[in-house]
Scaffold this motif. Structure first.
Motif, PDB file in Angstrom:
ATOM      1  N   ALA A 190       0.832  -1.203   0.000  1.00 61.03           N
ATOM      2  CA  ALA A 190       0.000   0.000   0.000  1.00 61.03           C
ATOM      3  C   ALA A 190       0.869   1.258   0.000  1.00 61.03           C
ATOM      4  O   ALA A 190       0.555   2.243  -0.677  1.00 61.03           O
ATOM      5  CB  ALA A 190      -0.934  -0.005   1.202  1.00 61.03           C
ATOM      6  N   LEU A 191       1.957   1.237   0.757  1.00 66.02           N
ATOM      7  CA  LEU A 191       2.855   2.388   0.801  1.00 66.02           C
ATOM      8  C   LEU A 191       3.479   2.640  -0.570  1.00 66.02           C
ATOM      9  O   LEU A 191       3.556   3.783  -1.028  1.00 66.02           O
ATOM     10  CB  LEU A 191       3.951   2.160   1.841  1.00 66.02           C
ATOM     11  N   ILE A 192       3.911   1.571  -1.236  1.00 65.92           N
ATOM     12  CA  ILE A 192       4.504   1.708  -2.567  1.00 65.92           C
ATOM     13  C   ILE A 192       3.492   2.285  -3.545  1.00 65.92           C
ATOM     14  O   ILE A 192       3.798   3.205  -4.320  1.00 65.92           O
ATOM     15  CB  ILE A 192       5.036   0.351  -3.061  1.00 65.92           C
ATOM     16  N   ASP A 193       2.265   1.775  -3.520  1.00 65.17           N
ATOM     17  CA  ASP A 193       1.230   2.283  -4.431  1.00 65.17           C
ATOM     18  C   ASP A 193       0.885   3.733  -4.126  1.00 65.17           C
ATOM     19  O   ASP A 193       0.665   4.535  -5.039  1.00 65.17           O
ATOM     20  CB  ASP A 193      -0.032   1.415  -4.333  1.00 65.17           C
ATOM     21  N   GLN A 194       0.850   4.081  -2.837  1.00 66.51           N
ATOM     22  CA  GLN A 194       0.513   5.451  -2.462  1.00 66.51           C
ATOM     23  C   GLN A 194       1.599   6.426  -2.900  1.00 66.51           C
ATOM     24  O   GLN A 194       1.304   7.498  -3.453  1.00 66.51           O
ATOM     25  CB  GLN A 194       0.296   5.534  -0.943  1.00 66.51           C
ATOM     26  N   LEU A 195       2.851   6.076  -2.695  1.00 67.83           N
ATOM     27  CA  LEU A 195       3.947   6.942  -3.124  1.00 67.83           C
ATOM     28  C   LEU A 195       3.995   7.057  -4.646  1.00 67.83           C
ATOM     29  O   LEU A 195       4.228   8.146  -5.194  1.00 67.83           O
ATOM     30  CB  LEU A 195       5.278   6.409  -2.594  1.00 67.83           C
ATOM     31  N   THR A 196       3.752   5.944  -5.337  1.00 69.18           N
ATOM     32  CA  THR A 196       3.743   5.974  -6.802  1.00 69.18           C
ATOM     33  C   THR A 196       2.601   6.844  -7.310  1.00 69.18           C
ATOM     34  O   THR A 196       2.790   7.671  -8.214  1.00 69.18           O
ATOM     35  CB  THR A 196       3.607   4.551  -7.375  1.00 69.18           C
ATOM     36  N   SER A 197       1.427   6.670  -6.730  1.00 70.76           N
ATOM     37  CA  SER A 197       0.275   7.475  -7.151  1.00 70.76           C
ATOM     38  C   SER A 197       0.512   8.947  -6.889  1.00 70.76           C
ATOM     39  O   SER A 197       0.185   9.802  -7.732  1.00 70.76           O
ATOM     40  CB  SER A 197      -0.988   7.016  -6.404  1.00 70.76           C
ATOM     41  N   GLY A 198       1.079   9.260  -5.719  1.00 70.17           N
ATOM     42  CA  GLY A 198       1.361  10.659  -5.408  1.00 70.17           C
ATOM     43  C   GLY A 198       2.315  11.277  -6.409  1.00 70.17           C
ATOM     44  O   GLY A 198       2.072  12.368  -6.918  1.00 70.17           O
ATOM     45  N   ALA A 199       3.401  10.568  -6.698  1.00 70.72           N
ATOM     46  CA  ALA A 199       4.381  11.081  -7.662  1.00 70.72           C
ATOM     47  C   ALA A 199       3.763  11.220  -9.041  1.00 70.72           C
ATOM     48  O   ALA A 199       3.994  12.210  -9.748  1.00 70.72           O
ATOM     49  CB  ALA A 199       5.597  10.160  -7.714  1.00 70.72           C
ATOM     50  N   PHE A 200       2.977  10.237  -9.455  1.00 68.78           N
ATOM     51  CA  PHE A 200       2.352  10.280 -10.776  1.00 68.78           C
ATOM     52  C   PHE A 200       1.341  11.426 -10.864  1.00 68.78           C
ATOM     53  O   PHE A 200       1.304  12.158 -11.859  1.00 68.78           O
ATOM     54  CB  PHE A 200       1.651   8.948 -11.045  1.00 68.78           C
ATOM     55  N   ASP A 201       0.539  11.591  -9.822  1.00 71.51           N
ATOM     56  CA  ASP A 201      -0.518  12.609  -9.862  1.00 71.51           C
ATOM     57  C   ASP A 201       0.037  14.023  -9.921  1.00 71.51           C
ATOM     58  O   ASP A 201      -0.533  14.884 -10.598  1.00 71.51           O
ATOM     59  CB  ASP A 201      -1.435  12.464  -8.649  1.00 71.51           C
ATOM     60  N   VAL A 202       1.127  14.296  -9.202  1.00 73.16           N
ATOM     61  CA  VAL A 202       1.649  15.668  -9.169  1.00 73.16           C
ATOM     62  C   VAL A 202       2.641  15.937 -10.301  1.00 73.16           C
ATOM     63  O   VAL A 202       3.135  17.065 -10.416  1.00 73.16           O
ATOM     64  CB  VAL A 202       2.294  15.994  -7.807  1.00 73.16           C
ATOM     65  N   THR A 203       2.917  14.946 -11.129  1.00 78.39           N
ATOM     66  CA  THR A 203       3.787  15.164 -12.283  1.00 78.39           C
ATOM     67  C   THR A 203       3.016  14.909 -13.575  1.00 78.39           C
ATOM     68  O   THR A 203       2.531  15.837 -14.210  1.00 78.39           O
ATOM     69  CB  THR A 203       5.045  14.283 -12.204  1.00 78.39           C
ATOM     70  N   LEU A 244      -4.676  33.932 -15.256  1.00 79.77           N
ATOM     71  CA  LEU A 244      -4.563  32.767 -14.369  1.00 79.77           C
ATOM     72  C   LEU A 244      -3.551  31.771 -14.919  1.00 79.77           C
ATOM     73  O   LEU A 244      -2.698  31.257 -14.181  1.00 79.77           O
ATOM     74  CB  LEU A 244      -5.922  32.098 -14.200  1.00 79.77           C
ATOM     75  N   VAL A 245      -3.631  31.492 -16.206  1.00 77.15           N
ATOM     76  CA  VAL A 245      -2.699  30.541 -16.827  1.00 77.15           C
ATOM     77  C   VAL A 245      -1.259  31.018 -16.673  1.00 77.15           C
ATOM     78  O   VAL A 245      -0.359  30.251 -16.304  1.00 77.15           O
ATOM     79  CB  VAL A 245      -3.050  30.338 -18.315  1.00 77.15           C
ATOM     80  N   ALA A 246      -1.031  32.306 -16.924  1.00 77.79           N
ATOM     81  CA  ALA A 246       0.324  32.849 -16.816  1.00 77.79           C
ATOM     82  C   ALA A 246       0.814  32.868 -15.370  1.00 77.79           C
ATOM     83  O   ALA A 246       1.986  32.572 -15.093  1.00 77.79           O
ATOM     84  CB  ALA A 246       0.369  34.268 -17.391  1.00 77.79           C
ATOM     85  N   GLY A 247      -0.096  33.176 -14.448  1.00 75.49           N
ATOM     86  CA  GLY A 247       0.291  33.263 -13.045  1.00 75.49           C
ATOM     87  C   GLY A 247       0.568  31.928 -12.390  1.00 75.49           C
ATOM     88  O   GLY A 247       1.230  31.861 -11.346  1.00 75.49           O
ATOM     89  N   THR A 248       0.055  30.842 -12.966  1.00 76.07           N
ATOM     90  CA  THR A 248       0.260  29.507 -12.378  1.00 76.07           C
ATOM     91  C   THR A 248       1.213  28.665 -13.209  1.00 76.07           C
ATOM     92  O   THR A 248       1.349  27.471 -12.954  1.00 76.07           O
ATOM     93  CB  THR A 248      -1.085  28.771 -12.252  1.00 76.07           C
ATOM     94  N   GLY A 249       1.872  29.276 -14.167  1.00 73.39           N
ATOM     95  CA  GLY A 249       2.735  28.502 -15.061  1.00 73.39           C
ATOM     96  C   GLY A 249       4.205  28.576 -14.713  1.00 73.39           C
ATOM     97  O   GLY A 249       5.055  28.361 -15.580  1.00 73.39           O
ATOM     98  N   THR A 250       4.526  28.878 -13.448  1.00 72.47           N
ATOM     99  CA  THR A 250       5.935  28.956 -13.051  1.00 72.47           C
ATOM    100  C   THR A 250       6.604  27.595 -13.228  1.00 72.47           C
ATOM    101  O   THR A 250       6.110  26.590 -12.714  1.00 72.47           O
ATOM    102  CB  THR A 250       6.054  29.379 -11.579  1.00 72.47           C
ATOM    103  N   PRO A 251       7.713  27.533 -13.926  1.00 69.63           N
ATOM    104  CA  PRO A 251       8.382  26.238 -14.124  1.00 69.63           C
ATOM    105  C   PRO A 251       8.853  25.645 -12.794  1.00 69.63           C
ATOM    106  O   PRO A 251       9.345  26.354 -11.919  1.00 69.63           O
ATOM    107  CB  PRO A 251       9.577  26.582 -15.022  1.00 69.63           C
ATOM    108  N   MET A 252       8.675  24.345 -12.637  1.00 69.34           N
ATOM    109  CA  MET A 252       9.138  23.619 -11.471  1.00 69.34           C
ATOM    110  C   MET A 252      10.395  22.825 -11.828  1.00 69.34           C
ATOM    111  O   MET A 252      10.653  22.572 -13.004  1.00 69.34           O
ATOM    112  CB  MET A 252       8.045  22.655 -10.978  1.00 69.34           C
ATOM    113  N   PRO A 253      11.188  22.422 -10.826  1.00 67.35           N
ATOM    114  CA  PRO A 253      12.354  21.585 -11.125  1.00 67.35           C
ATOM    115  C   PRO A 253      11.933  20.321 -11.870  1.00 67.35           C
ATOM    116  O   PRO A 253      10.873  19.751 -11.595  1.00 67.35           O
ATOM    117  CB  PRO A 253      12.909  21.255  -9.735  1.00 67.35           C
ATOM    118  N   MET A 254      12.740  19.885 -12.787  1.00 68.48           N
ATOM    119  CA  MET A 254      12.432  18.682 -13.546  1.00 68.48           C
ATOM    120  C   MET A 254      12.466  17.463 -12.629  1.00 68.48           C
ATOM    121  O   MET A 254      13.318  17.349 -11.750  1.00 68.48           O
ATOM    122  CB  MET A 254      13.437  18.500 -14.678  1.00 68.48           C
ATOM    123  N   PHE A 255      11.518  16.549 -12.828  1.00 64.59           N
ATOM    124  CA  PHE A 255      11.487  15.341 -12.014  1.00 64.59           C
ATOM    125  C   PHE A 255      12.737  14.507 -12.270  1.00 64.59           C
ATOM    126  O   PHE A 255      13.322  13.917 -11.360  1.00 64.59           O
ATOM    127  CB  PHE A 255      10.231  14.533 -12.341  1.00 64.59           C
TER     128      PHE A 255
END
Length: 287
Positions: A190-203, A244-255
């Protein structure tokens, strides 16, 4: 409730309404509530409240939740309130916008990407041609392989997971009950699936539901309002949406580090400073 078909006089307007409906749903539900306020908020808050700074799971989530608190706070004060940005640019009276938020929170479900793939009611030949399905499974498997190997470095079995009191507290996700109530009992799998889902969802998933600039920079692409007789955004709506699109489009560090200037490698953050042998294993997994 009329059915509009190609060639009908309202066909172009029907397509415009569909695109606007899609963007409104993705923006308010999939992107804002599900990805930011539930998933990212759950990961960021629980790992910091329950796990000490050197905990291996916190070290891992630190890279995944970069700048989450700042982004989510800004979204809450600018997009949630009455007369806020989202209320002004959307087509809903505020009580209906609140109902959208409530529906989104109540309808969110914890599911792995393979589960979503199987449950999506599209023909197999269609799914095989959609990048998010075709490439999404590949991304998911790569993330899960890494998460499984990473967790195994520190937790060889279910007993070692169950014996970690900080993980038990982490699994409560007290700040985001919508997330907590969807999870299975804590186990290594469950921990592995939760961490994988979290990483997948936010990327990967966040990129799908948050990258709408290709639609909104064309006034006839899509917006959040529909007006009778118009198949494009008016000037005010166009400016509001793209602000809104411009204000939320700040680049994040690459995964995965790109090697470009300013894009830092987050591997050193995975060093807990406790066991050089464990970090050597993590380094081998990362590469």
């Amino acid at each position: 409730d009329a059915v509009v078909k190609p060639g009908d006089s309202d066909w172009e307007h029907a397509k415009w309404v569909w695109r606007c409906s899609m963007i409104a749903h993705m923006t308010a539900i999939d992107h804002l509530v599900w990805t930011h306020w539930i998933v990212a908020n759950a990961l960021a808050s629980s790992c910091r409240e329950a796990l000490n700074p050197a905990h291996p799971v916190r070290r891992l989530l630190q890279a995944i939740t970069y700048n989450t608190f700042s982004i989510n706070h800004n979204s809450a004060v600018s997009l949630f309130p009455q007369t806020g940005m989202l209320h002004r640019m959307a087509c809903f009276p505020y009580d209906q916008l609140q109902a959208v938020f409530i529906h989104a929170a109540e309808s969110w479900r914890f599911k792995t990407w393979p589960q979503r793939y199987e449950e999506t009611q599209l023909p197999a030949e269609v799914k095989s041609k959609l990048p998010m399905f075709e490439d999404g499974l590949v991304v998911w498997e790569a993330l899960r392989e890494f998460m499984s190997s990473y967790v195994s470095v520190y937790y060889p079995d279910d007993d070692s997971v169950a014996g970690d009191k900080e993980l038990q507290e982490y699994w409560r996700f007290t700040c985001v009950p919508q997330y907590a109530r969807q999870l299975p009992p804590l186990s290594k799998r469950a921990l592995i699936d939760q961490l994988t889902s979290g990483a997948f969802d936010v990327t990967a998933y966040h990129e799908l539901v948050g990258d709408v600039v290709a639609y909104t920079t064309d006034p006839a692409g899509a917006a959040l309002q529909v007006r009778p007789g118009l198949n494009m955004a008016d000037l005010q709506e166009f400016l509001q949406v793209n602000s809104l699109v411009a204000g939320t489009g700040t680049p994040m560090p690459m995964f995965i580090p790109s090697g470009e200037p300013g894009d830092e490698d987050w591997l050193p953050q995975l060093d807990t400073g406790k066991d050089a042998g464990q970090f050597a294993q993590v380094t081998a997994l990362y590469k």
